[in-house]
Design a protein around this motif. Sequence first.
Motif, PDB file in Angstrom:
ATOM      1  N   GLU A  98       9.256   4.911 -20.073  1.00 51.14           N
ATOM      2  CA  GLU A  98       8.996   6.428 -19.421  1.00 51.14           C
ATOM      3  C   GLU A  98       8.373   6.255 -18.049  1.00 51.14           C
ATOM      4  N   SER A  99       7.576   4.951 -18.097  1.00 54.02           N
ATOM      5  CA  SER A  99       6.862   4.614 -16.755  1.00 54.02           C
ATOM      6  C   SER A  99       7.959   4.611 -15.364  1.00 54.02           C
ATOM      7  N   GLY A 100       9.047   4.009 -15.825  1.00 52.52           N
ATOM      8  CA  GLY A 100      10.059   3.876 -14.689  1.00 52.52           C
ATOM      9  C   GLY A 100       9.874   2.744 -13.798  1.00 52.52           C
ATOM     10  N   LYS A 101       8.605   2.472 -13.327  1.00 58.75           N
ATOM     11  CA  LYS A 101       8.163   1.378 -12.830  1.00 58.75           C
ATOM     12  C   LYS A 101       6.874   1.009 -13.153  1.00 58.75           C
ATOM     13  N   ALA A 102       6.628  -0.445 -13.317  1.00 54.35           N
ATOM     14  CA  ALA A 102       5.352  -0.712 -13.878  1.00 54.35           C
ATOM     15  C   ALA A 102       4.547  -1.232 -12.571  1.00 54.35           C
ATOM     16  N   ASP A 103       4.523  -0.376 -11.657  1.00 54.72           N
ATOM     17  CA  ASP A 103       3.668  -0.606 -10.449  1.00 54.72           C
ATOM     18  C   ASP A 103       2.255  -0.050 -10.348  1.00 54.72           C
ATOM     19  N   LEU A 104       1.321  -0.498  -9.919  1.00 52.13           N
ATOM     20  CA  LEU A 104       0.186  -0.036 -10.014  1.00 52.13           C
ATOM     21  C   LEU A 104      -0.622  -0.279  -8.703  1.00 52.13           C
ATOM     22  N   ALA A 105      -1.592   0.640  -8.476  1.00 47.58           N
ATOM     23  CA  ALA A 105      -2.637   0.196  -7.185  1.00 47.58           C
ATOM     24  C   ALA A 105      -4.007   0.978  -7.686  1.00 47.58           C
ATOM     25  N   MET A 106      -4.697   0.102  -7.168  1.00 49.15           N
ATOM     26  CA  MET A 106      -6.110   0.523  -7.661  1.00 49.15           C
ATOM     27  C   MET A 106      -7.220  -0.052  -6.660  1.00 49.15           C
ATOM     28  N   ARG A 107      -8.420   0.371  -6.677  1.00 52.81           N
ATOM     29  CA  ARG A 107      -9.647  -0.282  -5.842  1.00 52.81           C
ATOM     30  C   ARG A 107     -10.617  -0.951  -6.816  1.00 52.81           C
ATOM     31  N   VAL A 108     -10.927  -2.160  -6.447  1.00 55.71           N
ATOM     32  CA  VAL A 108     -11.844  -2.978  -7.508  1.00 55.71           C
ATOM     33  C   VAL A 108     -13.091  -3.738  -6.743  1.00 55.71           C
ATOM     34  N   ARG A 109     -13.881  -3.998  -7.487  1.00 57.64           N
ATOM     35  CA  ARG A 109     -15.002  -4.594  -6.814  1.00 57.64           C
ATOM     36  C   ARG A 109     -15.073  -6.124  -7.169  1.00 57.64           C
ATOM     37  N   VAL A 110     -15.320  -6.738  -6.132  1.00 63.76           N
ATOM     38  CA  VAL A 110     -15.210  -8.187  -6.326  1.00 63.76           C
ATOM     39  C   VAL A 110     -16.637  -8.847  -5.968  1.00 63.76           C
ATOM     40  N   ASN A 111     -17.049  -9.810  -6.875  1.00 61.09           N
ATOM     41  CA  ASN A 111     -18.482  -9.957  -6.694  1.00 61.09           C
ATOM     42  C   ASN A 111     -18.487 -11.463  -6.134  1.00 61.09           C
ATOM     43  N   ALA A 112     -17.631 -12.216  -5.901  1.00 63.33           N
ATOM     44  CA  ALA A 112     -17.726 -13.722  -5.432  1.00 63.33           C
ATOM     45  C   ALA A 112     -16.420 -13.986  -5.166  1.00 63.33           C
ATOM     46  N   TYR A 113     -16.380 -15.059  -4.319  1.00 63.47           N
ATOM     47  CA  TYR A 113     -14.893 -15.557  -3.886  1.00 63.47           C
ATOM     48  C   TYR A 113     -14.259 -15.777  -5.237  1.00 63.47           C
ATOM     49  N   THR A 114     -13.090 -15.376  -5.440  1.00 61.13           N
ATOM     50  CA  THR A 114     -12.575 -15.412  -6.792  1.00 61.13           C
ATOM     51  C   THR A 114     -10.712 -15.100  -6.566  1.00 61.13           C
ATOM     52  N   HIS A 115     -10.072 -15.600  -7.569  1.00 62.48           N
ATOM     53  CA  HIS A 115      -8.882 -15.502  -7.916  1.00 62.48           C
ATOM     54  C   HIS A 115      -8.796 -14.010  -8.733  1.00 62.48           C
ATOM     55  N   ILE A 116      -7.890 -13.155  -8.323  1.00 62.66           N
ATOM     56  CA  ILE A 116      -7.552 -11.847  -9.100  1.00 62.66           C
ATOM     57  C   ILE A 116      -6.167 -12.256  -9.589  1.00 62.66           C
ATOM     58  N   ARG A 117      -6.077 -12.138 -10.841  1.00 60.06           N
ATOM     59  CA  ARG A 117      -4.858 -12.137 -11.780  1.00 60.06           C
ATOM     60  C   ARG A 117      -4.197 -11.112 -12.400  1.00 60.06           C
ATOM     61  N   ALA A 118      -2.983 -10.879 -12.214  1.00 59.13           N
ATOM     62  CA  ALA A 118      -2.228 -10.107 -13.014  1.00 59.13           C
ATOM     63  C   ALA A 118      -1.390 -10.490 -13.903  1.00 59.13           C
ATOM     64  N   ILE A 119      -1.512 -10.522 -15.220  1.00 58.96           N
ATOM     65  CA  ILE A 119      -0.814 -11.133 -16.080  1.00 58.96           C
ATOM     66  C   ILE A 119       0.080 -10.052 -17.072  1.00 58.96           C
TER      67      ILE A 119
END
Lengths: 272, 309
Positions: free
Chosen positions: A109-130
């Motif tokens: 029922e979501s139709g599309k599993a798209d997402l957007a949001m705003r996050v806090r990043v504390n250090a140089y890093t990879h962000i991963r979506a699994i």
Amino acid sequence: MKRSKTFSNGLWIALAYLLALTGFAFAAGEEEAAWNGGLRQKFFGDRPIEEGNQIVELTAPYRAEDPALVPIQISSKIPQTKDRFIKTVTLIIDNNPVPFSGIFHFTPESGKADLAMRVRVNAYTHIRAIAETNDGKLYMNKAFVKASGGCSAPIGTDLEAAMARMGKMKFKLDNEKAVLRQPNLAQLLISHPNITGLQMDQLTRMIKPAHFVEEVKVSFNDKPVLTAQTDIAISADPNFRFYFVPETAGELKAEIRDNKGNRFSASQTVTP
Amino acid sequence: MKVPAIALLLPFIALNVPARDDTSKISLQQVAPGIYVHQGIHELPDRHNRGEIANIGFIVGQRCVAVIDTGGSPDQGRALKKAVESITTTPICYVINTHVHPDHIYGNIAFKQPGVSFIGHHKLAEAMAMRAPFYREKAERDLGFGLETENFVPPDHPVRDTLVLELGARALVLKAHRTAHTDSDLSIYDARTKTLWLADLLFMGHLPVIDGSLNGWLATIEELRKIDAELAIPGHGPVSADWPEALEPEERYLKTLQSEIRAFIKDGRTMEDAMANVGLSARGDWQLFDEFHKRNISTAFAELEWEDE
């Protein structure tokens, strides 16, 4: 002769091995250290994870303008059908004090599993979506972000106003009239200071206790559209963009709970 | 155009105060009788400039000197103190911090001694306390020096609304503002020379940086405009400028941000979209535009999303 040749062969193998090791270390670098050093195991055990952007793609700015407010998007590459759909997307920010940032559950029922949001990043890093598809397979896409101090950054200047407004929510729909049986883009704005618990008051030596949205449930006509467990990496005043498919007119509803047990809800009438 | 009489009467005297040790050198200009300003530079704080980038200075009365902002490093604070002592024998009674930012407060420690009162916005102590751990880490990383808790000298006298400081034949009117550039902005008005020391409520040349509230800043500008001054002292920019013309570029920039971001929000467009597209026409008007503009948009966007609540 023979011995010395064997010896030199052995040496070369050892050298090659060393080179391969260091080469690997350089290639993967420190950037993968947290992931390979425990995060992967902790969240996914020994399950195979296919890397690439064939199922989900993560977009994030390479250099964050404000480490406490980094806009990211996750776009899905497959439609949500009854037969095949993305069941969850887990968001991990490797080098954050709390790497687990959220898990987002989708339905057909979501139709599309798209997402957007705003996050806090504390250090140089990879962000991963699994992403986990309904057949239990895991797919990962990652982006490297240069930012520092997003989790310890001072609480927004108007905490009093933020506390007074806490729990207010509003939906914004992409179109005034919903398109039936199609994925419609919606935005949920939640007013909540989402205090990380890492911001210290130097005068009193007191840490402001963590106070953040822990669960978000969005439903349409009581059918779940997006359900999320979230953590301190989500920026103050959490903001989520996602899709839902209305079959008829109805009610889009959000229910949230924070880690102190406060519950808030809001709803929005959707008309075609 | 209104010509500031004071500026015509007084040549701008550049003083290079002789150094007693290798760190203590600071250039100052007298912008009005008894008002001395050191001009900062339009750079990001780094190891090379040691964060010494803001306009700082002091005002001399018959009985007392009031220092206004102490600089971006303890060394710059010490240099400013020596400069005061070489220019006048009048004692320093007050140190006024115009807001919480490091380039304005890291010299505080140099002035901490009996007989000196620290003065700031009533929210300054809390702002310092909340930011200190983060700022200390940042100083170590970006500026190349360590700071102790003692470096953050909170005000002895918090200003809730206004406060009149009597310097002897000279009274300064200090006003605490609503959240604007930061949540601890304080302005200083010297009636004798009609000089309005605005610090970072006024940016000239250097792109305005929003670390408080866009709407609050624009509302503050409305109030400031009513002040009968001839000369303004910006926190970043020239040592002084004609009033109220000095406000125009800053106000124009902030208003553009406000109207364009409101339109984006109304149209359901995203923060990312706004960060890429809002206000680009102002790019040629400002220094450090690329360093601060996008961040300004994200800060303002997050604020304006909730402005109707």
